[in-house]
Design an enzyme around this catalytic site. Sequence first.
Site, short mmCIF file in Angstrom:
data_model
loop_
_atom_site.label_atom_id
_atom_site.label_comp_id
_atom_site.label_asym_id
_atom_site.label_seq_id
_atom_site.Cartn_x
_atom_site.Cartn_y
_atom_site.Cartn_z
CE LYS A 309 -4.07 2.04 2.09
NZ LYS A 309 -3.63 3.43 2.16
CE LYS A 485 -9.33 2.17 3.89
NZ LYS A 485 -9.62 3.52 3.65
P1 AMP Z 1 -7.12 5.02 1.82
O1 AMP Z 1 -6.66 6.25 1.10
O2 AMP Z 1 -6.50 4.85 3.17
O3 AMP Z 1 -8.62 4.88 1.79
O4 AMP Z 1 -6.59 3.76 1.01
C1 AMP Z 1 -6.97 3.50 -0.31
C2 AMP Z 1 -5.99 4.16 -1.25
O5 AMP Z 1 -4.72 3.54 -1.17
C3 AMP Z 1 -6.34 3.99 -2.69
O6 AMP Z 1 -7.34 4.89 -3.09
C4 AMP Z 1 -5.03 4.25 -3.38
O7 AMP Z 1 -4.89 5.64 -3.62
C5 AMP Z 1 -4.02 3.83 -2.36
N1 AMP Z 1 -3.20 2.66 -2.72
C6 AMP Z 1 -1.91 2.51 -2.41
N2 AMP Z 1 -1.43 1.34 -2.86
C7 AMP Z 1 -2.44 0.71 -3.49
C8 AMP Z 1 -2.57 -0.53 -4.16
N3 AMP Z 1 -1.54 -1.39 -4.27
N4 AMP Z 1 -3.78 -0.85 -4.68
C9 AMP Z 1 -4.84 0.00 -4.57
N5 AMP Z 1 -4.78 1.19 -3.95
C10 AMP Z 1 -3.59 1.56 -3.41
#
Ligand code: AMP
Length: 618
Positions: A309, A485
């Site tokens: 992530k 996540k």
């Molecule tokens: P959050 O911003 O905490 O809701 O986490 C989701 C976000 O993590 C997504 O919208 C992406 O911008 C980000 N992200 C980072 N790495 C990845 C990944 N490998 N796959 C999908 N999203 C990712």
Amino acid sequence: MQFAEFAARASEIEAEPADLATVALVRDLFCDAGDDLPVVTRFVQGRVFPAWDSTTLDIGPRLLREAIARAAGQNVTADDVEDRLADAGEIGSVAAAYDFGGQQGLAAFSGGTNDGLTVNEVDETLRDLAAASGPGSEDRKLNTLFGLFNRASSSEAKYLARLVLGEMRIGVGAGTVRDAVAEAFLADFESATEESEDDEGGPKDDDAEDRSKDDDAEDRPKDDDTEDTADDADEPTTYATDEQLAAVERALQVSNDYGMVAVTARDEGKEGLKAVHLEVGRPVQAMLAQAGTVTDALDEWDEAAVERKFDGARVQVHVAPDDASADDGEDVSLYSRNMDDVTDALPEIVEFVEDHVDVPVILDGEVVAVDDDGAPLPFQEVLRRFRRKHDVGRMREEVRVELHAFDCLHADSEDLLDAPVTERHARLAEVLADTNAVSDLLVSEDADEIAAFEEASLDAGHEGIMLKNPDSTYSPGNRGKNWLKRKPDVETVDLVVTGAEWGEGRRANHLGTFLLSARDESGDGDYATIGKVATGITDEELAELSDLLEPEIVSEDGQTVELNPSVVFEVGYEEIQRSPTYSSGYALRFPRFIAVREDKTPDDADSLDRIERLAESQ
Ligand code: AMP
């Protein structure tokens, strides 16, 4: 359609409290819109441009107040409008309260006529306004807006003012438009309505008609449900079938163009909607993730596709087919998570993509700021670059950014939204072959292997991991259960090691699994067991831990040893659950070894009290 007619319908819709009846009114409006259907579809949502188009009218509240004041007559100033706005709280009712009729005679000076405004004319005028730039553009905008208000009735002025600010406030969001399009052009709503009157058919939810929009206000805010997607708007509000709704929803997801989808549904039906494809240069909504755990993922899917992530900013990369006439750089566009065009802010990403991608594609990924060694920097750093319009060159020197691509939605004229994660990732790897911009993907059913991947990801400075259902499709705009996540451990606990088990195979000479206990102050000065940890420990650490703990062995029973309480482990976990398995009455879900707390003795370890409090606060 006359704009007065549109305003009258909007007023009816605004006054209607029930969802089902709202959809019916919007449906009727769409049926009557004729050539103006695309514009009307956008106007009911307070939009002049399609959702994928980040063009804005760029008319601030101040300019709007000025235009309203001018149209309202000589005695009215922008300050008066502002005062009224402070009382009323929203510009529509302020505009509606003025009598613009006295200015009709001036219409000729502002380039208009005395005929009523049409929907098309309002649309074209507002689009021209959006395009106005350069010296004198503020004055031109003010004059043009004045011209519009000058010809508006009170009701027209209300919705015109709201449209200019991009908020219609009539309780029509994306879900309502989807339902109304399906009902207008795909469903046989007339016979469905008749049947429901006979109590034999109608909407799938009998309560739907009773449920007022006010009652529902908490779940579906009436004024601002533009974010509602199929997921949160799936309460039946329509006579359309699930299949019909899905056809519209799908075309909307792929195109983000409500006007085009409405026209396609009307003119070409379901088959036409099926043929709506992704287009390079027309951004789609990003698929989103829910918080979840490794256990959730493996319970649900048996195996998980795991990625790092990245702690950066979401970016959608569009590479158009080669166009010999285009200048360098025109083929690549970058869009933010909100579908804003951020191409100019990230020249090195554009250059990287130009150098390495030679087929038309739409990729999904994250732009991450990195230090000189390539290690990721905090999210705030990438924000210094992301929307920057000025000094891009200087900032490029200051903050280095890199692309980490994790998905491929379209490659070489083929839409891949319906392909599984694994296939999309394979295509991504082909598209960006020989680069390090493709995120690693581990497909595993082994929690330990996933934990090791997570640890490596954290060690490399990333935020954690993403867990994806390996078979799932790409669902734009959805925050479904197919992407999880993994939240970093919120808390860690410090627990005493009171037992262990010898390892197996190549780890046979080492203690491998460690029994953990909390201090039990209520008991006889004892320790209460709470779980075992075997995850997150490297071979090297295992050898060290065995050296540390072997002298503490009190007794052995087969593989299992009892240990003198002396060593404290810091342990991460996903959840604390009640459990009869351990003497504490609790168990750690997915415990992960973090470190030996050499600075702590068993007396400093966490007490059962704290465990109870942590469990309750979850
Ligand atoms: P959050 O911003 O905490 O809701 O986490 C989701 C976000 O993590 C997504 O919208 C992406 O911008 C980000 N992200 C980072 N790495 C990845 C990944 N490998 N796959 C999908 N999203 C990712």
